[in-house]
Design an enzyme around this catalytic site. Structure first.
Site, mmCIF file in Angstrom:
data_model
loop_
_atom_site.group_PDB
_atom_site.id
_atom_site.type_symbol
_atom_site.label_atom_id
_atom_site.label_comp_id
_atom_site.label_asym_id
_atom_site.label_seq_id
_atom_site.Cartn_x
_atom_site.Cartn_y
_atom_site.Cartn_z
ATOM 1 N N CYS A 45 53.784 -52.676 46.638
ATOM 2 C CA CYS A 45 53.056 -52.383 47.873
ATOM 3 C C CYS A 45 54.063 -52.054 48.961
ATOM 4 O O CYS A 45 55.264 -52.167 48.770
ATOM 5 C CB CYS A 45 52.242 -53.610 48.274
ATOM 6 S SG CYS A 45 51.198 -54.191 46.931
ATOM 7 N N ARG A 60 54.214 -46.207 48.064
ATOM 8 C CA ARG A 60 54.403 -47.441 47.292
ATOM 9 C C ARG A 60 53.076 -48.041 46.837
ATOM 10 O O ARG A 60 53.058 -48.985 46.047
ATOM 11 C CB ARG A 60 55.164 -48.471 48.111
ATOM 12 C CG ARG A 60 56.585 -48.057 48.461
ATOM 13 C CD ARG A 60 57.230 -49.065 49.371
ATOM 14 N NE ARG A 60 57.364 -50.349 48.706
ATOM 15 C CZ ARG A 60 58.499 -50.751 48.095
ATOM 16 N NH1 ARG A 60 59.537 -49.946 48.074
ATOM 17 N NH2 ARG A 60 58.566 -51.921 47.494
ATOM 18 N N TRP A 88 48.968 -51.669 46.210
ATOM 19 C CA TRP A 88 48.761 -51.185 44.843
ATOM 20 C C TRP A 88 48.235 -52.404 44.098
ATOM 21 O O TRP A 88 48.970 -53.340 43.799
ATOM 22 C CB TRP A 88 50.079 -50.716 44.227
ATOM 23 C CG TRP A 88 49.899 -49.968 42.951
ATOM 24 C CD1 TRP A 88 49.732 -48.624 42.784
ATOM 25 C CD2 TRP A 88 49.882 -50.501 41.615
ATOM 26 N NE1 TRP A 88 49.600 -48.304 41.453
ATOM 27 C CE2 TRP A 88 49.679 -49.434 40.717
ATOM 28 C CE3 TRP A 88 50.014 -51.800 41.098
ATOM 29 C CZ2 TRP A 88 49.616 -49.627 39.330
ATOM 30 C CZ3 TRP A 88 49.932 -51.989 39.716
ATOM 31 C CH2 TRP A 88 49.738 -50.890 38.858
ATOM 32 N N ASN A 146 54.203 -58.680 48.527
ATOM 33 C CA ASN A 146 54.548 -57.710 47.491
ATOM 34 C C ASN A 146 54.962 -58.516 46.267
ATOM 35 O O ASN A 146 55.792 -59.403 46.377
ATOM 36 C CB ASN A 146 55.747 -56.895 47.989
ATOM 37 C CG ASN A 146 55.902 -55.601 47.231
ATOM 38 O OD1 ASN A 146 55.172 -55.361 46.286
ATOM 39 N ND2 ASN A 146 56.860 -54.815 47.636
ATOM 40 N N GLY A 147 54.330 -58.275 45.123
ATOM 41 C CA GLY A 147 54.683 -59.051 43.929
ATOM 42 C C GLY A 147 53.447 -59.714 43.349
ATOM 43 O O GLY A 147 52.319 -59.392 43.730
ATOM 44 N N LYS A 202 55.432 -45.277 43.794
ATOM 45 C CA LYS A 202 56.797 -44.754 43.727
ATOM 46 C C LYS A 202 57.765 -45.732 43.097
ATOM 47 O O LYS A 202 58.620 -45.366 42.286
ATOM 48 C CB LYS A 202 57.269 -44.374 45.128
ATOM 49 C CG LYS A 202 58.632 -43.744 45.175
ATOM 50 C CD LYS A 202 58.627 -42.408 44.471
ATOM 51 C CE LYS A 202 59.966 -41.724 44.384
ATOM 52 N NZ LYS A 202 60.003 -40.583 43.500
HETATM 53 C C1 AGP Z 1 58.638 -40.560 37.708
HETATM 54 O O1 AGP Z 1 58.149 -39.416 38.252
HETATM 55 C C2 AGP Z 1 57.857 -41.761 37.987
HETATM 56 N N1 AGP Z 1 57.695 -41.984 39.355
HETATM 57 C C3 AGP Z 1 58.331 -42.996 37.223
HETATM 58 O O2 AGP Z 1 58.323 -42.724 35.852
HETATM 59 C C4 AGP Z 1 59.734 -43.465 37.615
HETATM 60 O O3 AGP Z 1 60.690 -42.617 37.112
HETATM 61 C C5 AGP Z 1 59.950 -44.868 37.044
HETATM 62 O O4 AGP Z 1 58.979 -45.720 37.594
HETATM 63 C C6 AGP Z 1 61.344 -45.377 37.368
HETATM 64 O O5 AGP Z 1 61.511 -45.478 38.744
HETATM 65 P P1 AGP Z 1 62.981 -45.729 39.335
HETATM 66 O O6 AGP Z 1 63.827 -44.538 38.997
HETATM 67 O O7 AGP Z 1 62.756 -45.887 40.814
HETATM 68 O O8 AGP Z 1 63.487 -46.983 38.702
#
Ligand code: AGP
Length: 614
Positions: free
Chosen positions: A2, A27, A74, A100-101, A609
């Protein structure tokens, strides 16, 4: 995963918090809420759906004050709704929390509190926190002590911000484990709190990153940080170089479109300051702290990552093994931490993460640390946990990435891994001067080659309408471009919701070839690289079954243009860097298909994200 924001100062807290939440909406965006101290009372507004819904609610029913907290969600526990949105208020209405968590033991805590007469007003795990704090406040302890006691009962990883109308001169925040960062922005007679930098950059670049098991009390004019067991912490203030404008969309319709188009510049930036031509074409990666002695001692490298970052790792395996002759394994982080991996002090575990806060990747790093491995990381977010908990790191230097579907933070680590392979090969003596100079010369071509791919979007715009109504799509690649097939498929899945599958092309005849008919579009990645001949026969096999083939091919390749239904031309690229020029058109293809389908490209359904829960 979140977004959390807090503010104490002389500005209108409502506006500061809404601005911050807007910048953190990537997020989590299924519900949002804000709480502000207004006339010594806590006022709350919460709404389901995107942040705009909350903004509309506040236009109808405004609130204002100088201190407040906010949250964009989220959902993990309790469906997305106004009732389950954060902040959550205590029974007396004096305390409010955003979180968050996941509170892993929330069911037993809920039972315990219900037995004490607490009435729960949501289905969330988070709500237990505010009732626990209230329990200790009502037994006479102050807010900081009550928060410490409450936190000591929680299992799991948490980022928490708490405000009480009984102590209106402070905001309390704490971080336990890997549930997304907590960054504190220091202003002039004001403090900002957020789970990520973009929320506070327009107000200050002076920041402090909260470590795990630390609690901070932010007053208007001072900051006090202690460990959870009360020991004072001497904290380090950082000056962040990211400018807030880089977190703007500018003239683009979506952040993803902007970030795709930024890649010539982001690749220039990730190379900047790391190639020393004067000193014999050498690579410099100072933050990695890699000595010749240790480079020679490394017995293996294990790359750990999730999603797009893992696909970059797969390319890294081929580059590092080919150039520095060290065995490399690539492991999905969520698998690595539970498979009792064989690592020792001469093993390097290299984590790749754009956000640097992905819970699975951080947990895998802890597992590697526990087993005595040396920890390296390639990260984009400055000051993130994966950067701070590594023995050495490489920053992607590609600026904030806001679009949930990662693009420039995929191509940047491809180049970082290429430079890492050269550095290790150089220090281990597996790379002679001539070969190193050639690799460096090739590297300096890549920003321009990427730029040429981006200029060719019109070709992609002709193909996208042909795929926008398909329900399935197969991506095929081999060798260094097998990960390109995985990544191309992931991009299409993530933002267009089309079922797409990336597959090692050589595996086709062992099963998936059964899927091929005129309704199954097949994207074949076949640039001029050592696997070209094999890929060409793949195209012929697919055509023999009436498959509709879209081929990614090197300029002037008539052999392919004679057999493929559609060709996506990419400029001739040195093969070790070809995953950069082959993925950019596939990013643009996915983007244009999703845009044609009228979908929310930057905030696809069910995604976020940075995934800060396991
Ligand atoms: C990729 O487009 C996605 N957002 C997702 O697969 C992402 O690569 C994955 O969650 C890893 O995120 P990070 O690189 O921030 O660790």
């Amino acid at each position: 995963m979140c977004g959390i924001v807090g503010y104490i100062g002389s500005l209108d807290a409502t506006q500061v918090i809404l601005n911050g939440l807007k910048r953190l909406e990537y997020r989590g965006y299924d519900s949002a809420g804000i709480a502000v101290l207004q006339n010594e009372e806590i006022e709350i507004r919460r709404e389901a759906g995107k942040l705009i819904n909350l903004q509309r609610l506040i236009e109808i029913n405004p609130l204002s004050g100088r201190i407040g907290i906010g949250h964009t969600r989220w959902a993990t526990h309790g469906e997305p709704s106004a009732r389950n949105a954060h902040p959550h208020l205590s029974a007396t209405g004096d305390v409010v929390v955003v979180h968050n968590g996941i509170v892993e033991n929330f069911l037993e805590l809920r039972e315990e509190l219900s037995a004490e007469g607490v009435v729960f007003r949501s289905d969330t795990d988070t709500e237990v926190i505010v009732h626990l704090v209230e329990r200790y406040l009502s037994s006479g302890t102050d807010l900081v002590e009550a928060t410490r006691k409450a936190l000591s009962l929680l299992k799991g990883a948490h980022g928490i911000v708490i405000l009480s109308s009984r102590e209106p001169d402070k905001i309390v925040t704490a971080r336990i484990g890997n549930a997304g960062g907590v960054v504190i922005g220091i202003g002039d007679e004001e403090m900002y709190l957020a789970s990520d930098l973009p929320a506070i950059l327009e107000y200050t670049q002076r920041v402090v990153f909260l470590e795990s098991r630390q609690m901070a009390v932010a007053y208007q004019d001072k900051l006090d940080i202690k460990t959870l067991d009360g020991k004072p912490v001497i904290f380090e203030e950082h000056q962040v170089t990211w400018d807030p404008i880089s977190a703007e969309k500018g003239e683009y319709r979506h952040f993803m479109e902007k970030e795709i188009h930024e890649q010539a510049r982001s690749l220039t930036d990730t190379i900047a300051g790391r190639v020393d031509i004067e000193d014999g074409h050498r690579v410099r990666l100072p933050e990695l702290n890699l000595t010749r002695e240790f480079a020679k001692r490394i017995d293996k490298i294990i790359i750990i990552a999730c999603g797009t970052a893992a696909h970059a790792g797969m390319v890294g395996k081929i580059l590092i093994e080919r150039i520095s002759r060290i065995p490399v394994e690539v492991d999905i982080a969520s698998e690595f931490r539970y498979r009792d991996p064989i690592v020792d002090q001469d093993s390097v575990v290299l984590a790749i993460s754009q956000s640097g806060e992905t819970a699975d990747t951080l947990a895998a790093m802890e597992e590697a640390r526990r087993k005595g491995a040396t920890l390296w990381s390639i990260v984009n977010v400055i000051g993130s946990q994966a950067m701070r908990s590594a023995d050495g790191y490489i920053s992607m230097q590609c600026g904030p990435e806001i679009g949930v579907a990662s693009t420039k933070a995929y191509t940047a680590p491809l180049v970082d891994l290429y430079m890492l392979a050269i550095l290790i090969g150089d220090l281990r003596g597996t790379l002679n001067d001539r070969a190193r100079e050639q690799l460096i010369a090739d590297l300096r071509l890549i920003p321009d080659l990427a730029g040429r791919c981006i200029e060719r979007e019109d070709g992609i715009k002709k193909i996208a309408p042909k795929l926008m109504n398909t329900n399935h799509c197969l991506f095929l690649g081999r060798g260094i471009n097998m990960p390109t097939a995985y990544e191309g498929a992931l991009k299409l899945k993530e933002i267009s919701y089309i079922h797409a599958e990336g597959y090692p092309a050589g595996e086709m005849k062992h099963g998936p070839i059964a899927l091929i008919d005129e309704a199954m579009p097949i994207v074949v990645i076949a640039p001029k690289d050592p696997w070209y001949e094999k890929m060409f026969s793949q195209i012929e096999q697919a055509k023999a079954r009436d498959g509709s083939v879209i081929a990614v091919a090197s300029d002037g390749d008539e052999l392919i243009s004679n057999v493929a239904d559609h060709v996506i031309w990419v400029p001739e690229t040195p093969w070790m860097l070809s995953p950069v020029t082959t993925i950019i058109p596939l990013q643009m293809l996915a983007y244009n298909i999703a845009a044609l389908r009228g979908l929310d490209v930057d905030q696809p359904r069910n995604l976020a994200k940075s995934v800060t829960v396991e």
